[in-house]
Design an enzyme around this catalytic site. Structure first.
Site, PDB file in Angstrom:
ATOM      1  N   PHE A 211      19.372 -15.703  14.740  1.00  0.00           N
ATOM      2  CA  PHE A 211      19.903 -16.895  14.285  1.00  0.00           C
ATOM      3  C   PHE A 211      19.366 -17.139  13.020  1.00  0.00           C
ATOM      4  O   PHE A 211      18.218 -17.511  12.772  1.00  0.00           O
ATOM      5  CB  PHE A 211      19.937 -18.131  15.070  1.00  0.00           C
ATOM      6  CG  PHE A 211      20.848 -19.140  14.592  1.00  0.00           C
ATOM      7  CD1 PHE A 211      22.149 -19.100  14.668  1.00  0.00           C
ATOM      8  CD2 PHE A 211      20.106 -20.293  13.713  1.00  0.00           C
ATOM      9  CE1 PHE A 211      22.869 -20.244  14.237  1.00  0.00           C
ATOM     10  CE2 PHE A 211      20.675 -21.420  13.370  1.00  0.00           C
ATOM     11  CZ  PHE A 211      22.121 -21.551  13.631  1.00  0.00           C
TER      12      PHE A 211
ATOM     13  N   ASP B 236      11.888 -15.340   8.822  1.00  0.00           N
ATOM     14  CA  ASP B 236      12.381 -16.651   9.102  1.00  0.00           C
ATOM     15  C   ASP B 236      11.628 -17.184  10.044  1.00  0.00           C
ATOM     16  O   ASP B 236      11.740 -16.974  11.204  1.00  0.00           O
ATOM     17  CB  ASP B 236      13.922 -16.330   9.833  1.00  0.00           C
ATOM     18  CG  ASP B 236      14.816 -17.819   9.979  1.00  0.00           C
ATOM     19  OD1 ASP B 236      13.972 -18.614  10.034  1.00  0.00           O
ATOM     20  OD2 ASP B 236      15.891 -17.602   9.985  1.00  0.00           O
TER      21      ASP B 236
ATOM     22  N   LYS C 299      13.219 -27.012   9.455  1.00  0.00           N
ATOM     23  CA  LYS C 299      12.941 -27.821  10.707  1.00  0.00           C
ATOM     24  C   LYS C 299      11.630 -28.700  10.754  1.00  0.00           C
ATOM     25  O   LYS C 299      11.708 -29.745  10.099  1.00  0.00           O
ATOM     26  CB  LYS C 299      12.920 -26.574  11.938  1.00  0.00           C
ATOM     27  CG  LYS C 299      14.346 -26.092  11.959  1.00  0.00           C
ATOM     28  CD  LYS C 299      14.635 -25.675  13.713  1.00  0.00           C
ATOM     29  CE  LYS C 299      16.106 -25.711  13.916  1.00  0.00           C
ATOM     30  NZ  LYS C 299      16.513 -24.250  13.415  1.00  0.00           N
TER      31      LYS C 299
HETATM   32  C1  LIG Z   1      17.617 -23.679  12.957  1.00  0.00           C
HETATM   33  C2  LIG Z   1      17.510 -22.445  12.090  1.00  0.00           C
HETATM   34  C3  LIG Z   1      18.090 -22.117  10.780  1.00  0.00           C
HETATM   35  C4  LIG Z   1      18.963 -22.777  10.365  1.00  0.00           C
HETATM   36  O1  LIG Z   1      18.583 -24.119   9.985  1.00  0.00           O
HETATM   37  P1  LIG Z   1      19.620 -25.190   9.533  1.00  0.00           P
HETATM   38  O2  LIG Z   1      18.949 -26.487   9.002  1.00  0.00           O
HETATM   39  O3  LIG Z   1      20.562 -25.544  10.734  1.00  0.00           O
HETATM   40  O4  LIG Z   1      20.437 -24.652   8.327  1.00  0.00           O
HETATM   41  C5  LIG Z   1      17.719 -20.670  10.519  1.00  0.00           C
HETATM   42  N1  LIG Z   1      16.916 -19.766  11.166  1.00  0.00           N
HETATM   43  C6  LIG Z   1      16.362 -20.255  12.336  1.00  0.00           C
HETATM   44  C7  LIG Z   1      15.359 -19.373  12.759  1.00  0.00           C
HETATM   45  C8  LIG Z   1      16.614 -21.522  12.955  1.00  0.00           C
HETATM   46  O5  LIG Z   1      16.032 -21.695  13.968  1.00  0.00           O
END
Ligand SMILES: *Cc1c(COP(=O)(O)O)cnc(C)c1O
Length: 390
Positions: free
Chosen positions: A133, A218, A247
């Site tokens: 994701f 990421d 986050k």
């Molecule tokens: C939550 C998340 C995203 C997206 O972040 P948003 O602030 O919702 O756009 C991307 N990569 C990872 C691993 C995430 O946990």
């Protein structure tokens, strides 16, 4: 349904459904709904509220900054932004550069453009993992390995090749001299808190070195102390070329970052990218308060200790519905033997605990990094009864 939830349903788009609880306020690891019921917050706004709710350091930093200078745009330099960039480079031990955004998706969009800029036109595709994701905007979504959320919105105009997460052989086969970058999460968060197998990230590093592809990690969910180290890749002893953060960085204020290591830090030329709000002084002040508090209060060691207490307590629940627990630090998945996570989430809520049914058979926990041993034990002691009710 509470009045606020009815108004939500009538006024807000239905993409989230109608969430089950309307929250009014929070303090520490506790939140209260609009009817006055209290809950122990074990999801922390999806790994965002690192310092819990209304933490004095966060309140003071944001209050002071909003009363001094709330916004400059990228036409002007400001102290909190420069200080935060310096601090991140120091924590990452690199002489690279930082680009600030407002969210995780935007951090990955920036990373995607950065590696495209750097790779040139001969490197035509990127590699990402099944089950990954990376966000909901079109570029980040193109990288996201979950067909049910990606496919309704294609085509994306991006050549993204997906490999099974954790397979070194598949990665070796997929990454060639025409690959611009490999995007990986050190642990797949939305995929259900699935850690990479031992040695996988190191193998990815080697494969990228051999082919000249960039390794983009990421760490939007795994970073900022969540696993008991500042960034999860540091435990694997590898260095990425690009890392994305969001986050937990702002402790609840919207901020994300794309960090380029070494020469990746200077791959964008003047005018190549931008954001009006990205790295605004208030969000940067919040992030500095988060990083300072993690440091000053020894929260990395704390996360390791209470994280183990949490995992051991879950494992000890000894109920037939419990298949096991995985993850690290304060980032855990309770794995069920049956697809009953929605029932477990509801039973936990009735017992005063907010948890997240991330997959039909997986509950995700990502509480504030300040959660106390007593708070952890209050949940693990209640867990057998929660599982029984579910
Ligand atoms: C939550 C998340 C995203 C997206 O972040 P948003 O602030 O919702 O756009 C991307 N990569 C990872 C691993 C995430 O946990």
């Amino acid at each position: 349904m509470s009045d606020l939830r009815k108004r939500f349903e009538a006024a807000v788009m239905p993409n989230y459904g109608v969430p089950p609880v309307a929250l009014a306020r929070g303090e520490g690891c506790r939140v209260w709904d609009t009817d006055g019921n209290a809950y122990l917050d074990l999801i922390g706004g999806i790994a965002v509220s690192s310092l819990g709710h209304a933490h004095p350091a966060l309140v003071a930093a944001v209050t002071a900054q909003v009363g001094t200078l709330a916004h400059t745009s990228n036409l002007f330099v400001h102290e909190p932004g420069v200080r935060l960039a310096e601090r991140l480079l120091q924590l990452l031990d690199t002489d690279g550069r930082v680009f600030f955004v407002n969210s995780g998706a935007e951090a990955n969009e920036a990373a995607y453009k950065l590696i495209r800029r750097r790779a040139g036109q001969d490197r035509t595709y990127v590699v990402a993992a099944d089950g990954s994701f990376h966000g909901r905007t079109m570029g980040a979504l193109a990288l996201t390995g979950k067909a049910s959320i990606r496919e309704p919105f294609g085509p994306f105009g991006a050549d993204v090749r997906f490999v099974p997460y954790g397979s070194v052989d598949a990665l070796r086969e997929a990454v060639t001299g025409e690959c611009a970058a490999v995007f990986l999460e050190p642990t797949q968060g939305e995929g259900g808190v699935v850690p990479a197998p031992e040695g996988y990230l190191a193998a990815a590093r080697r494969i990228c070195d051999e082919t000249g592809a960039a390794l983009v990690l990421d760490e939007i969910q795994s970073g900022i102390g969540r696993t008991g180290v500042w960034f999860q890749h540091q435990r694997e002893g590898i260095r990425p070329d690009v890392i994305t953060l969001a986050k937990g960085l702002g402790g609840g204020l919207p901020i994300g970052a794309c960090v380029g290591f070494g020469t990746y830090g200077t791959a964008f030329g003047k005018g190549d990218h931008g954001s009006t709000f990205g790295g605004n002084p208030v969000s940067c002040a919040a992030a500095l308060a988060v990083l300072d508090t993690i440091d000053k209060d020894g929260l990395l060691d704390h996360v390791t200790t209470v994280g183990e207490l949490l995992a051991d307590g879950i494992a000890a629940a000894g109920h037939p519905l419990l298949a096991g627990v995985r993850g690290s630090g304060l980032w855990r998945a309770i794995v069920l033997t049956e697809p009953k996570s929605a029932e477990v989430e509801a039973a936990a809520r009735d017992a005063g605990f907010l948890v997240n049914a991330i997959k039909p058979d997986v509950i995700r926990l990502a509480p504030p990094l300040i959660i106390t041993p007593d708070e952890v034990v209050s949940f693990t002691a209640a867990l057998p009864e929660i599982l029984r009710k579910a």
